[in-house]
Motif scaffolding. Structure first.
Motif, PDB file in Angstrom:
ATOM      1  N   THR A   1      -0.734   0.210 -10.681  1.00  0.00           N
ATOM      2  CA  THR A   1       0.396   0.849 -10.016  1.00  0.00           C
ATOM      3  C   THR A   1       1.561   1.047 -10.965  1.00  0.00           C
ATOM      4  OG1 THR A   1       2.004   0.677  -8.190  1.00  0.00           O
ATOM      5  CG2 THR A   1       1.164  -1.386  -9.104  1.00  0.00           C
ATOM      6  N   ALA A   2       1.990   2.291 -11.083  1.00  0.00           N
ATOM      7  CA  ALA A   2       3.222   2.587 -11.804  1.00  0.00           C
ATOM      8  C   ALA A   2       4.380   2.309 -10.853  1.00  0.00           C
ATOM      9  CB  ALA A   2       3.240   4.039 -12.257  1.00  0.00           C
ATOM     10  N   ALA A   3       5.482   1.811 -11.400  1.00  0.00           N
ATOM     11  CA  ALA A   3       6.603   1.425 -10.548  1.00  0.00           C
ATOM     12  C   ALA A   3       7.929   1.690 -11.249  1.00  0.00           C
ATOM     13  CB  ALA A   3       6.493  -0.058 -10.177  1.00  0.00           C
ATOM     14  N   THR A   4       8.976   1.699 -10.464  1.00  0.00           N
ATOM     15  CA  THR A   4      10.329   1.869 -10.984  1.00  0.00           C
ATOM     16  C   THR A   4      10.792   0.579 -11.652  1.00  0.00           C
ATOM     17  OG1 THR A   4      11.315   1.111  -8.908  1.00  0.00           O
ATOM     18  CG2 THR A   4      10.868   3.467  -9.117  1.00  0.00           C
TER      19      THR A   4
ATOM     20  N   GLY B   1      14.094  -8.501  -7.649  1.00  0.00           N
ATOM     21  CA  GLY B   1      13.006  -8.726  -8.585  1.00  0.00           C
ATOM     22  C   GLY B   1      11.723  -7.984  -8.253  1.00  0.00           C
ATOM     23  N   SER B   2      11.633  -7.412  -7.055  1.00  0.00           N
ATOM     24  CA  SER B   2      10.424  -6.674  -6.679  1.00  0.00           C
ATOM     25  C   SER B   2      10.399  -5.314  -7.366  1.00  0.00           C
ATOM     26  CB  SER B   2      10.359  -6.485  -5.164  1.00  0.00           C
ATOM     27  OG  SER B   2      11.408  -5.633  -4.724  1.00  0.00           O
ATOM     28  N   LEU B   3       9.253  -4.685  -7.361  1.00  0.00           N
ATOM     29  CA  LEU B   3       9.081  -3.353  -7.914  1.00  0.00           C
ATOM     30  C   LEU B   3       8.779  -2.375  -6.783  1.00  0.00           C
ATOM     31  CD1 LEU B   3       6.759  -4.239 -10.957  1.00  0.00           C
ATOM     32  CD2 LEU B   3       9.252  -4.007 -10.954  1.00  0.00           C
ATOM     33  N   ARG B   4       9.185  -1.115  -6.961  1.00  0.00           N
ATOM     34  CA  ARG B   4       8.854  -0.065  -5.998  1.00  0.00           C
ATOM     35  C   ARG B   4       7.824   0.847  -6.628  1.00  0.00           C
ATOM     36  NH1 ARG B   4      11.899   0.713  -1.567  1.00  0.00           N
ATOM     37  NH2 ARG B   4      11.489   2.960  -1.533  1.00  0.00           N
ATOM     38  N   ALA B   5       6.656   0.921  -6.000  1.00  0.00           N
ATOM     39  CA  ALA B   5       5.557   1.706  -6.555  1.00  0.00           C
ATOM     40  C   ALA B   5       5.897   3.187  -6.595  1.00  0.00           C
ATOM     41  CB  ALA B   5       4.296   1.480  -5.734  1.00  0.00           C
ATOM     42  N   LEU B   6       5.460   3.848  -7.661  1.00  0.00           N
ATOM     43  CA  LEU B   6       5.509   5.298  -7.773  1.00  0.00           C
ATOM     44  C   LEU B   6       4.156   5.907  -7.429  1.00  0.00           C
ATOM     45  CD1 LEU B   6       7.448   5.500 -11.154  1.00  0.00           C
ATOM     46  CD2 LEU B   6       8.352   6.057  -8.880  1.00  0.00           C
ATOM     47  N   GLU B   7       3.115   5.118  -7.546  1.00  0.00           N
ATOM     48  CA  GLU B   7       1.749   5.494  -7.188  1.00  0.00           C
ATOM     49  C   GLU B   7       0.911   4.225  -7.202  1.00  0.00           C
ATOM     50  OE1 GLU B   7      -1.185   5.480  -9.303  1.00  0.00           O
ATOM     51  OE2 GLU B   7      -0.091   4.410 -10.849  1.00  0.00           O
ATOM     52  N   VAL B   8      -0.226   4.270  -6.535  1.00  0.00           N
ATOM     53  CA  VAL B   8      -1.182   3.163  -6.580  1.00  0.00           C
ATOM     54  C   VAL B   8      -2.569   3.743  -6.782  1.00  0.00           C
ATOM     55  CG1 VAL B   8      -2.173   1.160  -5.410  1.00  0.00           C
ATOM     56  CG2 VAL B   8       0.237   1.769  -5.010  1.00  0.00           C
TER      57      VAL B   8
ATOM     58  N   TRP C   1       5.797   1.996 -18.991  1.00  0.00           N
ATOM     59  CA  TRP C   1       5.081   3.233 -18.680  1.00  0.00           C
ATOM     60  C   TRP C   1       6.006   4.405 -18.934  1.00  0.00           C
ATOM     61  CZ3 TRP C   1       0.224   3.517 -18.851  1.00  0.00           C
ATOM     62  CH2 TRP C   1      -0.512   4.538 -18.228  1.00  0.00           C
ATOM     63  N   ASP C   2       5.537   5.619 -18.720  1.00  0.00           N
ATOM     64  CA  ASP C   2       6.307   6.814 -19.092  1.00  0.00           C
ATOM     65  C   ASP C   2       6.581   7.732 -17.903  1.00  0.00           C
ATOM     66  OD1 ASP C   2       3.725   7.669 -18.765  1.00  0.00           O
ATOM     67  OD2 ASP C   2       3.621   8.822 -20.622  1.00  0.00           O
ATOM     68  N   LEU C   3       6.878   7.154 -16.740  1.00  0.00           N
ATOM     69  CA  LEU C   3       7.233   7.951 -15.557  1.00  0.00           C
ATOM     70  C   LEU C   3       8.693   7.729 -15.174  1.00  0.00           C
ATOM     71  CD1 LEU C   3       4.065   7.711 -13.263  1.00  0.00           C
ATOM     72  CD2 LEU C   3       4.847   9.663 -14.635  1.00  0.00           C
ATOM     73  N   GLY C   4       9.542   7.656 -16.166  1.00  0.00           N
ATOM     74  CA  GLY C   4      10.956   7.459 -15.909  1.00  0.00           C
ATOM     75  C   GLY C   4      11.487   6.227 -16.610  1.00  0.00           C
TER      76      GLY C   4
ATOM     77  N   ASP D   1       6.433   4.687   1.954  1.00  0.00           N
ATOM     78  CA  ASP D   1       5.545   5.495   2.786  1.00  0.00           C
ATOM     79  C   ASP D   1       5.097   6.790   2.105  1.00  0.00           C
ATOM     80  OD1 ASP D   1       5.729   3.635   4.778  1.00  0.00           O
ATOM     81  OD2 ASP D   1       7.182   4.746   5.990  1.00  0.00           O
ATOM     82  N   ASP D   2       5.948   7.359   1.234  1.00  0.00           N
ATOM     83  CA  ASP D   2       5.636   8.665   0.648  1.00  0.00           C
ATOM     84  C   ASP D   2       4.961   8.566  -0.712  1.00  0.00           C
ATOM     85  OD1 ASP D   2       7.818   7.633  -0.668  1.00  0.00           O
ATOM     86  OD2 ASP D   2       8.964   9.515  -0.696  1.00  0.00           O
ATOM     87  N   VAL D   3       4.573   7.367  -1.118  1.00  0.00           N
ATOM     88  CA  VAL D   3       3.967   7.182  -2.436  1.00  0.00           C
ATOM     89  C   VAL D   3       2.477   7.541  -2.386  1.00  0.00           C
ATOM     90  CG1 VAL D   3       3.179   5.354  -4.001  1.00  0.00           C
ATOM     91  CG2 VAL D   3       5.591   5.544  -3.405  1.00  0.00           C
ATOM     92  N   PRO D   4       1.974   8.324  -3.350  1.00  0.00           N
ATOM     93  CA  PRO D   4       0.548   8.668  -3.351  1.00  0.00           C
ATOM     94  C   PRO D   4      -0.335   7.464  -3.652  1.00  0.00           C
ATOM     95  CG  PRO D   4       1.617   9.496  -5.336  1.00  0.00           C
ATOM     96  CD  PRO D   4       2.705   8.990  -4.443  1.00  0.00           C
ATOM     97  N   ILE D   5      -1.434   7.368  -2.915  1.00  0.00           N
ATOM     98  CA  ILE D   5      -2.449   6.339  -3.137  1.00  0.00           C
ATOM     99  C   ILE D   5      -3.746   7.062  -3.447  1.00  0.00           C
ATOM    100  CG2 ILE D   5      -3.726   4.411  -2.104  1.00  0.00           C
ATOM    101  CD1 ILE D   5      -1.265   4.002  -0.283  1.00  0.00           C
TER     102      ILE D   5
END
Length: 211
Positions: free
Chosen positions: A90-93, A99-106, A123-126, A162-166
């Motif tokens: 999972t890529a995340a912000t 301390g938690s992470l917010r997923a950008l995708e899973v 990673w390279d998504l921001g 909810d809007d993150v692609p899986i």
């Protein structure tokens, strides 16, 4: 045979950069230094030895294909496909205040690919984004959208909006490399700026690989 190929796919994906350590700029411009390369874009054409793609930034590039090239499809999945003991990436912000992470995708890996690129790294998504590859230890929160992911040397608590692609990864071959497909090509850039792809992710049915 398919199991052996998937295991080979997992090993190659690690070497080629699929959800693995080592970062590259999102589009890997021609002046990038030698090293790992990750190119995202639309496949324009393919031959036995190379492909052309248009990157997300609009640059047209030709990429050599390794003789050991591996290909996988990225297919749509659901939150229900993420279960305790699933092996995921999972890529995340950047970390949240708690301390938690917010997923950008899973990405849900097939069982044969368990262990691929295990770890937590940049990673390279921001700015500040990261990739975590590991085993889901538990699912908590509303609708199981908070997961604790163990990657051997530690663990991360990751929230899945909810809007993150899986998505999931499936075995494929070169026949999946069709013009118009959205791809992520992973490989190496040489001193002259040329890129040789060792592993390519192909979005199935028009899907854009989100990793």
């Amino acid at each position: 045979m398919q199991r052996r190929m998937l295991m080979a796919l997992a090993a190659t994906s690690l070497a080629g950069g699929l959800l693995a350590s080592g970062t590259a700029s999102a589009q890997n411009p021609p002046h990038s230094p030698p090293g790992p390369a990750r190119l995202r874009g639309t496949l324009e054409g393919v031959t036995e030895t190379s492909l052309t793609l248009t990157t997300r930034a609009g640059a047209r590039m030709t990429v050599a294909l390794s003789p050991q090239l591996r290909v996988a499809l990225v297919v749509a999945a659901r939150i229900e496909d993420i279960r305790p003991d699933s092996y995921i990436g999972t890529a995340a912000t950047a970390p949240q205040p708690d301390g938690s992470l917010r997923a950008l995708e899973v990405t849900v890996f097939p069982p044969e690919a368990r262990g691929t690129g295990q770890g937590h790294f940049g990673w390279d998504l921001g700015e500040g984004s990261s990739m975590t590859n590991g085993t889901v230890g538990s699912l908590v929160g509303t609708n199981g959208r908070t997961m604790v992911v163990n990657y051997g040397s530690g663990e991360k608590r990751i929230v899945i909006p909810d809007d993150v692609p899986i998505v999931a990864v499936e075995f494929a071959d070169r026949a999946a490399l069709r013009p118009g497909a959205k791809i992520v090509a992973n490989g190496q850039r040489d001193a002259g700026g040329g890129v040789t792809a060792a592993f390519i992710l192909v979005g199935k049915d028009g899907l854009t690989p989100p990793m």
